[in-house]
Design a protein around this motif. Structure first.
Motif, PDB file in Angstrom:
ATOM      1  N   UNK A  63      10.118 -25.019  49.942  1.00  0.00           N
ATOM      2  CA  UNK A  63       9.281 -24.181  50.809  1.00  0.00           C
ATOM      3  C   UNK A  63       8.146 -23.562  49.993  1.00  0.00           C
ATOM      4  N   UNK A  64       7.168 -22.992  50.701  1.00  0.00           N
ATOM      5  CA  UNK A  64       6.043 -22.350  50.021  1.00  0.00           C
ATOM      6  C   UNK A  64       6.525 -21.153  49.200  1.00  0.00           C
ATOM      7  N   UNK A  65       7.472 -20.361  49.738  1.00  0.00           N
ATOM      8  CA  UNK A  65       7.983 -19.210  48.993  1.00  0.00           C
ATOM      9  C   UNK A  65       8.691 -19.646  47.711  1.00  0.00           C
ATOM     10  N   UNK A  66       9.472 -20.733  47.804  1.00  0.00           N
ATOM     11  CA  UNK A  66      10.149 -21.241  46.612  1.00  0.00           C
ATOM     12  C   UNK A  66       9.123 -21.759  45.610  1.00  0.00           C
ATOM     13  N   UNK A  67       8.057 -22.374  46.089  1.00  0.00           N
ATOM     14  CA  UNK A  67       6.987 -22.845  45.202  1.00  0.00           C
ATOM     15  C   UNK A  67       6.375 -21.672  44.427  1.00  0.00           C
ATOM     16  N   UNK A  68       6.119 -20.558  45.127  1.00  0.00           N
ATOM     17  CA  UNK A  68       5.547 -19.379  44.466  1.00  0.00           C
ATOM     18  C   UNK A  68       6.482 -18.847  43.377  1.00  0.00           C
ATOM     19  N   UNK A  69       7.788 -18.817  43.673  1.00  0.00           N
ATOM     20  CA  UNK A  69       8.763 -18.354  42.681  1.00  0.00           C
ATOM     21  C   UNK A  69       8.802 -19.306  41.481  1.00  0.00           C
ATOM     22  N   UNK A  70       8.757 -20.599  41.764  1.00  0.00           N
ATOM     23  CA  UNK A  70       8.779 -21.585  40.682  1.00  0.00           C
ATOM     24  C   UNK A  70       7.534 -21.472  39.815  1.00  0.00           C
ATOM     25  N   UNK A  71       6.398 -21.147  40.435  1.00  0.00           N
ATOM     26  CA  UNK A  71       5.163 -20.974  39.672  1.00  0.00           C
ATOM     27  C   UNK A  71       5.307 -19.831  38.665  1.00  0.00           C
ATOM     28  N   UNK A  72       5.983 -18.755  39.072  1.00  0.00           N
ATOM     29  CA  UNK A  72       6.242 -17.634  38.161  1.00  0.00           C
ATOM     30  C   UNK A  72       7.165 -18.091  37.026  1.00  0.00           C
ATOM     31  N   UNK A  73       8.217 -18.840  37.379  1.00  0.00           N
ATOM     32  CA  UNK A  73       9.167 -19.323  36.376  1.00  0.00           C
ATOM     33  C   UNK A  73       8.482 -20.263  35.384  1.00  0.00           C
ATOM     34  N   UNK A  74       7.583 -21.111  35.887  1.00  0.00           N
ATOM     35  CA  UNK A  74       6.865 -22.053  35.020  1.00  0.00           C
ATOM     36  C   UNK A  74       5.935 -21.301  34.076  1.00  0.00           C
ATOM     37  N   UNK A  75       5.196 -20.328  34.601  1.00  0.00           N
ATOM     38  CA  UNK A  75       4.256 -19.572  33.776  1.00  0.00           C
ATOM     39  C   UNK A  75       4.972 -18.789  32.680  1.00  0.00           C
ATOM     40  N   UNK A  76       6.021 -18.075  33.058  1.00  0.00           N
ATOM     41  CA  UNK A  76       6.748 -17.283  32.053  1.00  0.00           C
ATOM     42  C   UNK A  76       7.519 -18.176  31.096  1.00  0.00           C
ATOM     43  N   UNK A  77       8.036 -19.290  31.599  1.00  0.00           N
ATOM     44  CA  UNK A  77       8.781 -20.220  30.745  1.00  0.00           C
ATOM     45  C   UNK A  77       7.909 -20.860  29.678  1.00  0.00           C
TER      46      UNK A  77
END
Length: 528
Positions: free
Chosen positions: A429-443
Motif C-alpha cells: 500500500x501507499x502507507x507501507x511504501x512511505x514507511x519503507x522509504x523511512x526504513x530505507x533512508x535510515x538504513x
C-alpha cells in the motif's frame, strides 16, 4: 646489479607499495577471469567487490585508484559490465562529481576564515569533551543543510591547517618558510611525543565530525544524495521529509551525542586524547601573530569569505542551483574578491579533490558491475517476502548491511526503485511504501558509518591529505567508528521495530503536518 626486464616491470608496478600487496593484486587479476568464465559471473562479481574493498583498506599502502582501477578495467574487458553502463553510472552521479570538483576547491579558498574560526574554538575552549561535542554537533547541523562531503572538506581543511602550523614550528622553521608536513626528519626528539598525541587529538575530532555528518545527513532530503532520490520517488518536500524521518533521526542524534560524550569521558576506542599543552601554546601564539600581522586588506578578505559562506549556506538550503554549480560560484567569488587571479594559484585548489574524483569514477564502475551481475537482487527479493512491521525491520537491516560493503547512495537508489515497483504493481500500500522509504533512508545512512566505503564522506577522509599525516588508516577508522555503528544501528532498529514510527506518523497525519499521498502523486520509477 642491473635488473632484468621482468624485475624492472615488477618494481615499477604500483611503485613503492609492499611486495606482498603487488602480488595480491596480481593474484586478483589472475583469479577474476577464472571465476567469471569457469565458476560463476555472480561469484566473480562479489569477488570484485571484496577486492575493491581490500584496495580501499590498504589506502595508506597504495592509493586505491591504481589497484582498484586495474581491477575495474579488467572487469569491463572480460564482460562483467560495459563501458556504456559505467558511463551511465557516472552520468547519474554527475552532481556528486561536480560537487567534488568545484565545492572542495571552493572550500580551499575559504580556508583562512575557517582556520581563524576553528583556531579560536580550539584555543579558547580547554575541555576536550566540549570541543568534541561541538565538532560533532556542528557537523550534524551543517550536514542537514549542506552535504556531508562539503562539511568534511571544511573539517579536513581546518585539520591540515592546524597540523601544518604545529609541524612547522616544531621543526624549527618560521611560518613564512617552506616546509613538508609529511616528513618528521627535522623534528627534535622531544617534540615527537607531542606530535603523536596531537595526531590522536586530530583523529578524534575528525572521526566525531565524520559521524556528525551522518547524524545530520539522515535528517533532511539534501543531507545525502540518496535522500533526494528517495524524496523524489515518494513525492515529499523538504519539510515533510524531515518530519517523517524525525521519529528515528532525533533519538539517533541524541544517542550519537551521548556516545561522543561517553567515548571522550572514558577514553574508549582510542578517544579522549587531549590537546598537548605545548601544541596549544603554539596555536595560541600563531593566532596572536596572525591577528597582529593582519592588514586591513587581509581583514576584508576574511569579511568577503564570511559573506561567501553565508551565500553558500543560503544557496544550498534553498536549492538555488545544484551543489557543484554553487561551488563554482564560490570559486569565482572567492578568487575575484581576494586577489587570486593567476592560473597556478587556482590550480592548487583542485589538487585535493581530483584524485578522489577519479577514484569515485572507478567506484561507479564497481557499482555498474553490481547492477549488471544483479549482486543485490537475491537480498531484495528475500526482504520483500516479509510483511508489516517485520518488513520495515528487514529493509532497515538489509540496507544497513549492504551499505557497509557498497555505497549507500547506490543501495538507497536500488531499494527505493524496487519498492516503487512493488507499490505500482499493487504488492504494497501507499502507507507501507512511505514507511519503507523511512526504513530505507535510515538504513542506508546510519549503519553505513561502519566502513569508509559505506559513507562517501568517510572515504574522502580516508583518501585525503590529512589521513597519512595523522596516521588514520582504514582499519583504525573502522575500529573508531565501531561504537557509533553499534549505537546508531541499534537505536534506529529499536525505534523501527517498536512501532513508534507508525504511531508518530499517524499523529503527524492528525496534526496536519503531513498528508496522505495517493498513488498518482508518486513519481514514476526511475531506472538506475
Amino acid at each position: 646489479m642491473q635488473l632484468s626486464y621482468s624485475q624492472a616491470v615488477f618494481k615499477n608496478f604500483l611503485g613503492q607499495a609492499p611486495q606482498w600487496f603487488k602480488l595480491t593484486i596480481i593474484g586478483f587479476l589472475i583469479l577474476n577471469p577464472i571465476l567469471f568464465f569457469w565458476v560463476s559471473p555472480y561469484v566473480a562479481g562479489w569477488a570484485l567487490v571484496i577486492e575493491f574493498i581490500f584496495s580501499l583498506a590498504m589506502a595508506l599502502k597504495c592509493y586505491p585508484l591504481q589497484p582498484g582501477g586495474l581491477l575495474v578495467i579488467q572487469a569491463v574487458a572480460i564482460g562483467m559490465t560495459t563501458p556504456a553502463q559505467v558511463l551511465h553510472e557516472i552520468e547519474v552521479n554527475l552532481e556528486v562529481i561536480l560537487l567534488l570538483i568545484f565545492m572542495v576547491a571552493g572550500i580551499y579558498f575559504m580556508k583562512n576564515l575557517l582556520l581563524v574560526l576553528f583556531t579560536k574554538i580550539i584555543t579558547k575552549i580547554h575541555s576536550k569533551i566540549a570541543v568534541s561535542l561541538m565538532f560533532c554537533a556542528a557537523s550534524a547541523f551543517l550536514s542537514a543543510f549542506l552535504d556531508a562531503l562539503t562539511v568534511i572538506a571544511v573539517i579536513i581543511s581546518v585539520a591540515v591547517g592546524f597540523y601544518s602550523v604545529y609541524h612547522k614550528v616544531a621543526s624549527g622553521l618560521h611560518q613564512s618558510q617552506a616546509h613538508d608536513p609529511n616528513s618528521d626528519h627535522d623534528l627534535p626528539e622531544y617534540s615527537r611525543s607531542d606530535l603523536e598525541q596531537f595526531r590522536g587529538f586530530l583523529r578524534n575530532l575528525l572521526m566525531h565530525a565524520g559521524v556528525g555528518t551522518a547524524l545530520g545527513g539522515v535528517m533532511t532530503m539534501v543531507g545525502e544524495p540518496q535522500n533526494l532520490i528517495i524524496a523524489e520517488q515518494a513525492g515529499w518536500q523538504f519539510i515533510e521529509f524531515a518530519i517523517r524521518m524525525s521519529p528515528v533521526t532525533i533519538p539517533v542524534f541524541i544517542a550519537g551525542l551521548l556516545t561522543c560524550y561517553l567515548l571522550e569521558k572514558f577514553k574508549w576506542f582510542s578517544y579522549g586524547v587531549p590537546l598537548p599543552e605545548n601544541v596549544r601554546q603554539i596555536l595560541v601564539e600563531f593566532d596572536q601573530q596572525e591577528t597582529e600581522a593582519r592588514t586591513r586588506a587581509d581583514n576584508m578578505k576574511l569579511v568577503v569569505q564570511g559573506l561567501i559562506a553565508i551565500w553558500l549556506i543560503v544557496g544550498l538550503a534553498l536549492h538555488l542551483a545544484s551543489v557543484g554549480l554553487i561551488g563554482l560560484t564560490v570559486i569565482v567569488l572567492a578568487t575575484a574578491f581576494t586577489g587570486v587571479i593567476e592560473e597556478h594559484q587556482i590550480g592548487h585548489a583542485f589538487e585535493e579533490a581530483l584524485p578522489f574524483t577519479a577514484l569515485l569514477a572507478v567506484f561507479f564502475a564497481v557499482v555498474a558491475v553490481i547492477i549488471d551481475q544483479q549482486l543485490f537482487t537475491p537480498v531484495i527479493n528475500w526482504v520483500l517476502t516479509y510483511e508489516g512491521n517485520m518488513q520495515l525491520v528487514m529493509f532497515y537491516l538489509a540496507n544497513g548491511f549492504l551499505s557497509m560493503v557498497s555505497d549507500n547512495v547506490f543501495v538507497g537508489t536500488v531499494y527505493i526503485t524496487e519498492v516503487k515497483k512493488a507499490l505500482l504493481s499493487g504488492q504494497i500500500t501507499r502507507d507501507q511504501f512511505d514507511m519503507l522509504a523511512v526504513a530505507i533512508n535510515t538504513g542506508t545512512n546510519l549503519p553505513s558509518v561502519a566502513t569508509p566505503n559505506g559513507q562517501a564522506a568517510f572515504l574522502f577522509l580516508l583518501t585525503s591529505a590529512i589521513a597519512p599525516l595523522i596516521r588514520l588508516s582504514y582499519g583504525r577508522m573502522v575500529f573508531m567508528a565501531l561504537p557509533y555503528t553499534i549505537v546508531l544501528t541499534i537505536v534506529g532498529l529499536l525505534i523501527i521495530n517498536s512501532g513508534v514510527l507508525v504511531e508518530y506518523t499517524d499523529m503527524f497525519y492528525q496534526m496536519g503536518l503531513i498528508e496522505h499521498h495517493t498513488l498518482s502523486e508518486s513519481a514514476s520509477p526511475s531506472g538506475h
